[in-house]
Design a protein around this motif. Sequence first.
Motif, PDB file in Angstrom:
ATOM      1  N   SER A   1      47.702  32.851  47.855  1.00 26.35           N
ATOM      2  CA  SER A   1      49.155  32.997  47.733  1.00 26.35           C
ATOM      3  C   SER A   1      49.605  34.169  48.599  1.00 26.35           C
ATOM      4  N   ALA A   2      50.894  34.458  48.579  1.00 26.78           N
ATOM      5  CA  ALA A   2      51.458  35.492  49.449  1.00 26.78           C
ATOM      6  C   ALA A   2      50.799  36.849  49.217  1.00 26.78           C
ATOM      7  N   VAL A   3      50.569  37.582  50.313  1.00 28.70           N
ATOM      8  CA  VAL A   3      49.983  38.920  50.260  1.00 28.70           C
ATOM      9  C   VAL A   3      51.086  39.959  50.429  1.00 28.70           C
ATOM     10  N   TYR A   4      51.190  40.898  49.484  1.00 28.91           N
ATOM     11  CA  TYR A   4      52.231  41.925  49.535  1.00 28.91           C
ATOM     12  C   TYR A   4      51.766  43.177  50.282  1.00 28.91           C
ATOM     13  N   THR A   5      50.551  43.632  50.020  1.00 28.83           N
ATOM     14  CA  THR A   5      50.044  44.847  50.662  1.00 28.83           C
ATOM     15  C   THR A   5      48.566  44.691  50.997  1.00 28.83           C
ATOM     16  N   VAL A   6      48.109  45.495  51.951  1.00 32.60           N
ATOM     17  CA  VAL A   6      46.699  45.550  52.333  1.00 32.60           C
ATOM     18  C   VAL A   6      46.285  47.011  52.436  1.00 32.60           C
ATOM     19  N   SER A   7      45.114  47.355  51.908  1.00 31.95           N
ATOM     20  CA  SER A   7      44.594  48.721  52.057  1.00 31.95           C
ATOM     21  C   SER A   7      43.095  48.651  52.306  1.00 31.95           C
ATOM     22  N   TRP A   8      42.589  49.668  53.014  1.00 28.56           N
ATOM     23  CA  TRP A   8      41.178  49.708  53.407  1.00 28.56           C
ATOM     24  C   TRP A   8      40.473  50.892  52.763  1.00 28.56           C
ATOM     25  N   SER A   9      39.198  50.691  52.390  1.00 24.90           N
ATOM     26  CA  SER A   9      38.381  51.800  51.911  1.00 24.90           C
ATOM     27  C   SER A   9      38.116  52.751  53.075  1.00 24.90           C
ATOM     28  N   PRO A  10      37.814  54.040  52.797  1.00 24.35           N
ATOM     29  CA  PRO A  10      37.667  55.024  53.887  1.00 24.35           C
ATOM     30  C   PRO A  10      36.617  54.638  54.930  1.00 24.35           C
ATOM     31  N   GLU A  11      35.509  54.052  54.507  1.00 24.80           N
ATOM     32  CA  GLU A  11      34.460  53.715  55.469  1.00 24.80           C
ATOM     33  C   GLU A  11      34.653  52.326  56.069  1.00 24.80           C
ATOM     34  N   GLY A  12      35.668  51.583  55.601  1.00 26.65           N
ATOM     35  CA  GLY A  12      36.003  50.311  56.196  1.00 26.65           C
ATOM     36  C   GLY A  12      35.169  49.134  55.743  1.00 26.65           C
ATOM     37  N   SER A  13      34.360  49.279  54.701  1.00 24.28           N
ATOM     38  CA  SER A  13      33.500  48.181  54.263  1.00 24.28           C
ATOM     39  C   SER A  13      34.206  47.243  53.296  1.00 24.28           C
ATOM     40  N   ILE A  14      35.274  47.729  52.654  1.00 28.66           N
ATOM     41  CA  ILE A  14      36.009  46.943  51.667  1.00 28.66           C
ATOM     42  C   ILE A  14      37.497  47.029  51.977  1.00 28.66           C
ATOM     43  N   PHE A  15      38.212  45.948  51.765  1.00 24.46           N
ATOM     44  CA  PHE A  15      39.661  46.020  51.817  1.00 24.46           C
ATOM     45  C   PHE A  15      40.248  45.301  50.609  1.00 24.46           C
ATOM     46  N   ALA A  16      41.474  45.653  50.287  1.00 25.62           N
ATOM     47  CA  ALA A  16      42.144  45.089  49.114  1.00 25.62           C
ATOM     48  C   ALA A  16      43.453  44.451  49.535  1.00 25.62           C
ATOM     49  N   THR A  17      43.773  43.324  48.911  1.00 24.34           N
ATOM     50  CA  THR A  17      45.068  42.683  49.109  1.00 24.34           C
ATOM     51  C   THR A  17      45.728  42.519  47.749  1.00 24.34           C
ATOM     52  N   SER A  18      47.010  42.798  47.696  1.00 26.40           N
ATOM     53  CA  SER A  18      47.735  42.607  46.439  1.00 26.40           C
ATOM     54  C   SER A  18      48.747  41.493  46.594  1.00 26.40           C
ATOM     55  N   GLY A  19      49.025  40.825  45.486  1.00 25.99           N
ATOM     56  CA  GLY A  19      49.959  39.719  45.520  1.00 25.99           C
ATOM     57  C   GLY A  19      50.677  39.574  44.194  1.00 25.99           C
ATOM     58  N   ASN A  20      51.007  38.361  43.883  1.00 23.72           N
ATOM     59  CA  ASN A  20      51.761  38.086  42.668  1.00 23.72           C
ATOM     60  C   ASN A  20      50.823  38.098  41.458  1.00 23.72           C
ATOM     61  N   ASN A  21      50.864  39.190  40.695  1.00 19.28           N
ATOM     62  CA  ASN A  21      50.119  39.340  39.432  1.00 19.28           C
ATOM     63  C   ASN A  21      48.633  39.661  39.585  1.00 19.28           C
ATOM     64  N   PHE A  22      48.149  39.986  40.779  1.00 17.08           N
ATOM     65  CA  PHE A  22      46.724  40.261  40.907  1.00 17.08           C
ATOM     66  C   PHE A  22      46.425  41.118  42.137  1.00 17.08           C
ATOM     67  N   VAL A  23      45.197  41.647  42.175  1.00 16.07           N
ATOM     68  CA  VAL A  23      44.653  42.341  43.346  1.00 16.07           C
ATOM     69  C   VAL A  23      43.296  41.719  43.650  1.00 16.07           C
ATOM     70  N   LEU A  24      43.028  41.459  44.921  1.00 18.31           N
ATOM     71  CA  LEU A  24      41.727  40.969  45.355  1.00 18.31           C
ATOM     72  C   LEU A  24      41.021  42.054  46.151  1.00 18.31           C
ATOM     73  N   LEU A  25      39.741  42.291  45.850  1.00 21.45           N
ATOM     74  CA  LEU A  25      38.889  43.173  46.655  1.00 21.45           C
ATOM     75  C   LEU A  25      37.962  42.303  47.487  1.00 21.45           C
ATOM     76  N   TRP A  26      37.844  42.637  48.791  1.00 24.94           N
ATOM     77  CA  TRP A  26      37.090  41.820  49.745  1.00 24.94           C
ATOM     78  C   TRP A  26      36.006  42.648  50.424  1.00 24.94           C
ATOM     79  N   TYR A  27      34.861  42.008  50.734  1.00 25.80           N
ATOM     80  CA  TYR A  27      33.888  42.579  51.657  1.00 25.80           C
ATOM     81  C   TYR A  27      34.388  42.342  53.075  1.00 25.80           C
TER      82      TYR A  27
END
Length: 240
Positions: free
Chosen positions: A48-74
């Motif tokens: 679904s639609a992605v509202y924000t994206v943020s990266w971990s300091p070392e760049g190994s993980i990023f997060a996307t937020s959307g409607n009612n949830f947050v996903l953490l990605w490798y």
Amino acid sequence: KWSEELFLKFCTVKMNSCRKFFLSILIILSTMETFSQGAGYIIGKADSAVYTVSWSPEGSIFATSGNNFVLLWYADTNTTISFLVEHGVPVVSCRFSRDGKWFLSVGSDNSVIVRNLENSSRPAKIKESSGYAVTDGDFLSENGFSVAFATKGRTLSGFFRLMETQDFIQKKIYDAPAPIYSVDVNTDGTKILIGTVDGRGIIVDSASGEVLQEVPRYVKSNIKMRFSPDGKEFAAASDE
């Protein structure tokens, strides 16, 4: 004979200039093609639609937020690590701590959730009850024991975790001249950059709340202001 030699030299110079010109054009075109291919590279696909994206300091993980949830990605495999649903409302901002072990997310219901990514302990939730919108927040310390976000619309507040109870106590840092829509802390935690809805970029000392720099009417935008990685500059974008 003299005129023929002069004419040949003239032609040689012109041809060299033309070669350089067309070579430059080819380089520019190839660079544009490479950039367009890179810009279209998909590193992750949400359902679904992605509202924000943020990266971990070392760049190994990023997060996307959307409607009612947050996903953490490798980042290397573009696969999801975890699915965070504690907010139950649209998530408007999310940040990693500077040590990469903590994660902060802001819900549209003015709640801020702080969690430890290294264990399964229950995340801490801070709720702004004044009715003013909380749209952004960040870690004051390199870990998850202090965070900053706006309370009562225009008051920049710090929240500090008590070791014994794990509850947060609140401390006012600075009263802004207008409601705050963005909050960003520099790498060593000494300065806080806030963006206000009337277009100001204001940098304050995180300990004293003293204004160190203010750019009045810099930009009016809903795009959040951010420090550069070294903390020496900040970026602000207009909606246009």
